[in-house]
Design a protein around this motif. Sequence first.
Motif, PDB file in Angstrom:
ATOM      1  N   VAL A 183      39.333  27.233  37.502  1.00 24.20           N
ATOM      2  CA  VAL A 183      40.118  26.881  36.322  1.00 24.20           C
ATOM      3  C   VAL A 183      41.049  25.749  36.751  1.00 24.20           C
ATOM      4  CG1 VAL A 183      41.830  27.679  34.650  1.00 24.20           C
ATOM      5  CG2 VAL A 183      40.027  29.230  35.429  1.00 24.20           C
ATOM      6  N   PRO A 184      40.991  24.588  36.083  1.00 23.24           N
ATOM      7  CA  PRO A 184      41.854  23.470  36.486  1.00 23.24           C
ATOM      8  C   PRO A 184      43.331  23.863  36.476  1.00 23.24           C
ATOM      9  CG  PRO A 184      40.265  22.765  34.835  1.00 23.24           C
ATOM     10  CD  PRO A 184      40.163  24.253  34.916  1.00 23.24           C
ATOM     11  N   MET A 185      44.061  23.341  37.443  1.00 22.34           N
ATOM     12  CA  MET A 185      45.492  23.611  37.543  1.00 22.34           C
ATOM     13  C   MET A 185      46.246  22.484  36.851  1.00 22.34           C
ATOM     14  SD  MET A 185      47.821  24.306  40.955  1.00 22.34           S
ATOM     15  CE  MET A 185      46.893  25.726  41.459  1.00 22.34           C
ATOM     16  N   SER A 186      47.292  22.829  36.131  1.00 25.53           N
ATOM     17  CA  SER A 186      48.128  21.812  35.496  1.00 25.53           C
ATOM     18  C   SER A 186      49.162  21.314  36.510  1.00 25.53           C
ATOM     19  CB  SER A 186      48.837  22.382  34.272  1.00 25.53           C
ATOM     20  OG  SER A 186      49.857  23.280  34.661  1.00 25.53           O
ATOM     21  N   LYS A 187      49.774  20.185  36.212  1.00 24.32           N
ATOM     22  CA  LYS A 187      50.819  19.660  37.096  1.00 24.32           C
ATOM     23  C   LYS A 187      51.998  20.625  37.184  1.00 24.32           C
ATOM     24  CE  LYS A 187      49.963  14.756  37.178  1.00 24.32           C
ATOM     25  NZ  LYS A 187      50.521  13.423  37.107  1.00 24.32           N
ATOM     26  N   ASP A 188      52.328  21.285  36.071  1.00 19.96           N
ATOM     27  CA  ASP A 188      53.430  22.252  36.076  1.00 19.96           C
ATOM     28  C   ASP A 188      53.116  23.445  36.964  1.00 19.96           C
ATOM     29  OD1 ASP A 188      54.934  20.677  34.380  1.00 19.96           O
ATOM     30  OD2 ASP A 188      54.325  21.759  32.560  1.00 19.96           O
ATOM     31  N   GLU A 189      51.872  23.924  36.922  1.00 20.37           N
ATOM     32  CA  GLU A 189      51.476  25.045  37.782  1.00 20.37           C
ATOM     33  C   GLU A 189      51.550  24.654  39.253  1.00 20.37           C
ATOM     34  OE1 GLU A 189      48.235  27.530  35.164  1.00 20.37           O
ATOM     35  OE2 GLU A 189      47.659  25.544  35.896  1.00 20.37           O
ATOM     36  N   LEU A 190      51.085  23.461  39.567  1.00 20.53           N
ATOM     37  CA  LEU A 190      51.145  22.987  40.947  1.00 20.53           C
ATOM     38  C   LEU A 190      52.594  22.853  41.410  1.00 20.53           C
ATOM     39  CD1 LEU A 190      49.527  22.014  43.422  1.00 20.53           C
ATOM     40  CD2 LEU A 190      49.695  19.709  42.487  1.00 20.53           C
ATOM     41  N   ALA A 191      53.451  22.320  40.552  1.00 16.47           N
ATOM     42  CA  ALA A 191      54.873  22.176  40.896  1.00 16.47           C
ATOM     43  C   ALA A 191      55.527  23.533  41.121  1.00 16.47           C
ATOM     44  CB  ALA A 191      55.609  21.405  39.802  1.00 16.47           C
ATOM     45  N   ALA A 192      55.183  24.523  40.296  1.00 17.42           N
ATOM     46  CA  ALA A 192      55.753  25.868  40.460  1.00 17.42           C
ATOM     47  C   ALA A 192      55.285  26.490  41.773  1.00 17.42           C
ATOM     48  CB  ALA A 192      55.359  26.751  39.279  1.00 17.42           C
ATOM     49  N   MET A 193      54.013  26.306  42.112  1.00 18.77           N
ATOM     50  CA  MET A 193      53.505  26.839  43.372  1.00 18.77           C
ATOM     51  C   MET A 193      54.195  26.161  44.553  1.00 18.77           C
ATOM     52  SD  MET A 193      49.637  26.932  44.973  1.00 18.77           S
ATOM     53  CE  MET A 193      48.912  27.159  43.385  1.00 18.77           C
ATOM     54  N   ALA A 194      54.348  24.857  44.472  1.00 13.96           N
ATOM     55  CA  ALA A 194      54.999  24.106  45.550  1.00 13.96           C
ATOM     56  C   ALA A 194      56.449  24.533  45.722  1.00 13.96           C
ATOM     57  CB  ALA A 194      54.913  22.609  45.283  1.00 13.96           C
TER      58      ALA A 194
END
Length: 180
Positions: free
Chosen positions: A39-50
């Motif tokens: 499932v593609p990750m959104s930029k917001d999801e990536l930022a939250a994980m980071a």
Amino acid sequence: MLQKSGLTIREVRLNEIEAELDRIFSVYNNAWSRNWGFVPMSKDELAAMAAGLKWVLDPRICYLLEKGDQPVGFLFAMPDLNRILIKMNGRLLPFGWLRLLLGRRRMNICRVIALGLSREYQSYGYAAALYRKIVTDGTKSGYHQSEIGWVLEDNLMMNRAAEMLGSRLYKRYRIYEKTL
């Protein structure tokens, strides 16, 4: 091999995390788009994980693979804090947080949490180059053991690269699907 291809490996710059996340995002969805269940990750999801991982990551073992100034791959590893968390019994208070902070500095085991290569770079052995980089740099940084997690069973290139470095399979996770 890398020099002939015009590729370089560099450490991730945590002090420029926003720009680095943009670079990683450009590779992430492309790299894993063919994986089962992706499932593609959104930029917001990536930022939250980071944001959740930033305090744990060790930039000496997190890399970007670039062709010129364009990102084509990445590898992220972190100290294996699970070894410390087990001893804490899941309790941060009253002194668990201190054990976690002090233990992190002495941790000599790392865990590769993500490795991705843009699709057009996946069949050339660049994953092995990233693995080799973490072995050499990780050893210099005090990590003497590593775990590579969640590599798909049918990802032959990644599994072969890990085997070439002397890794051995010791856990297998499977997901089964049944139409209802």
